[in-house]
Scaffold this active site. Sequence first.
Site, short mmCIF file in Angstrom:
data_model
loop_
_atom_site.label_atom_id
_atom_site.label_comp_id
_atom_site.label_asym_id
_atom_site.label_seq_id
_atom_site.Cartn_x
_atom_site.Cartn_y
_atom_site.Cartn_z
N ASP A 56 -10.12 -3.55 -7.42
CA ASP A 56 -8.95 -3.14 -8.18
C ASP A 56 -7.97 -4.28 -8.44
O ASP A 56 -7.35 -4.36 -9.50
CB ASP A 56 -8.23 -2.00 -7.44
N GLY A 57 -7.79 -5.16 -7.44
CA GLY A 57 -6.88 -6.28 -7.63
C GLY A 57 -7.31 -7.19 -8.75
O GLY A 57 -6.49 -7.59 -9.60
N ASN A 126 0.81 -1.15 -12.60
CA ASN A 126 0.84 -0.21 -11.47
C ASN A 126 2.26 0.30 -11.23
O ASN A 126 2.52 1.49 -11.36
CB ASN A 126 0.32 -0.89 -10.20
N ASP A 127 3.16 -0.59 -10.83
CA ASP A 127 4.50 -0.16 -10.46
C ASP A 127 5.45 -1.34 -10.37
O ASP A 127 5.03 -2.50 -10.30
CB ASP A 127 4.49 0.58 -9.10
N ALA A 164 -1.06 5.66 -14.18
CA ALA A 164 -2.24 5.03 -13.58
C ALA A 164 -1.94 4.49 -12.19
O ALA A 164 -2.81 4.48 -11.32
CB ALA A 164 -2.76 3.91 -14.48
N THR A 167 -1.25 6.75 -8.09
CA THR A 167 -2.11 7.00 -6.93
C THR A 167 -2.13 5.81 -5.97
O THR A 167 -2.87 5.84 -4.98
CB THR A 167 -3.56 7.28 -7.39
N TYR A 169 0.72 2.62 -4.52
CA TYR A 169 1.86 2.55 -3.60
C TYR A 169 2.71 3.81 -3.69
O TYR A 169 3.22 4.33 -2.69
CB TYR A 169 2.68 1.30 -3.94
N LEU A 171 1.83 6.89 -4.18
CA LEU A 171 1.26 7.97 -3.37
C LEU A 171 1.47 7.70 -1.88
O LEU A 171 1.78 8.62 -1.11
CB LEU A 171 -0.23 8.12 -3.69
#
Length: 267
Positions: A56-57, A126-127, A164, A167, A169, A171
């Site tokens: 994922d990274g 992501n965030d 996306a 789910t 950090y 979550l």
Amino acid sequence: MTEVHPPVWPRSGAPRRLCFISAPNDAARRTQDELVARYGQYAPPDADAVICLGGDGFMLETLHSMLGEPTPVYGINCGSVGFLMNPSVPDDLPAHLAHTQAATLHPLRMCSVDRAGVETKALALNDVFLFRQTRQAAKIEIEVDGRVRMPELICDGVLVATPAGSTAYNLSAHGPIVPLSANLLPLTPISAFRPRRWRGALLPSTARVTLTILESEKRPVAAVADFTEVRDVVRVEIAEDRTLHATLLFDADQSLSERILAEQFTV
């Protein structure tokens, strides 16, 4: 907002011009060598699809590099979790790609100002999260679309996630999982102390969030947008950037929407 739709290939028929890139680990590099020997190798501008081999990274790094480009990215898991990846190498990769589903992801744009007045801009798929730099809790004012919604949140930090990224950090911080089609952004506190029972908010994807650090010298805070970290921030603005996108491909029976839905029933 995140759009989900079948891919539209720039050339008719199954995609044949493929670009293979791999994470710096032995499994990914071996897989890349095998696939390049079988299908050839094209530069990203000439490719129908980019095949990302890793975890994922590495996928996040790849998607950042593809923001604004029309070429879709298909991930094959050569890492650990692989939430953004597909599980294995198909027998006939070009034919398989022709039947995948595409998710068009729009990033968050962070604009931060530190105590020295330096402005930093960064993107996050992501965030964007803020977190205290010392033992003392952070004090943060939360403003949404020009209106102060929380004058003081005492916490370890706070984050705004994409659907996306909901789910990830978000979550782990007990934030809600957001379906791709919901057009919502979760705003989630990290270990909130006051108000103790505040669990965050769901904001429309058009919202502009401004986070102001109170007592910033005494209670320093860092801001992180995916791979970019800024220390000693005093003000952070976050909004979805609809001018940029990246397209991510998934197997038809394991779309990103299905994975996010299934995650809500995982115990």
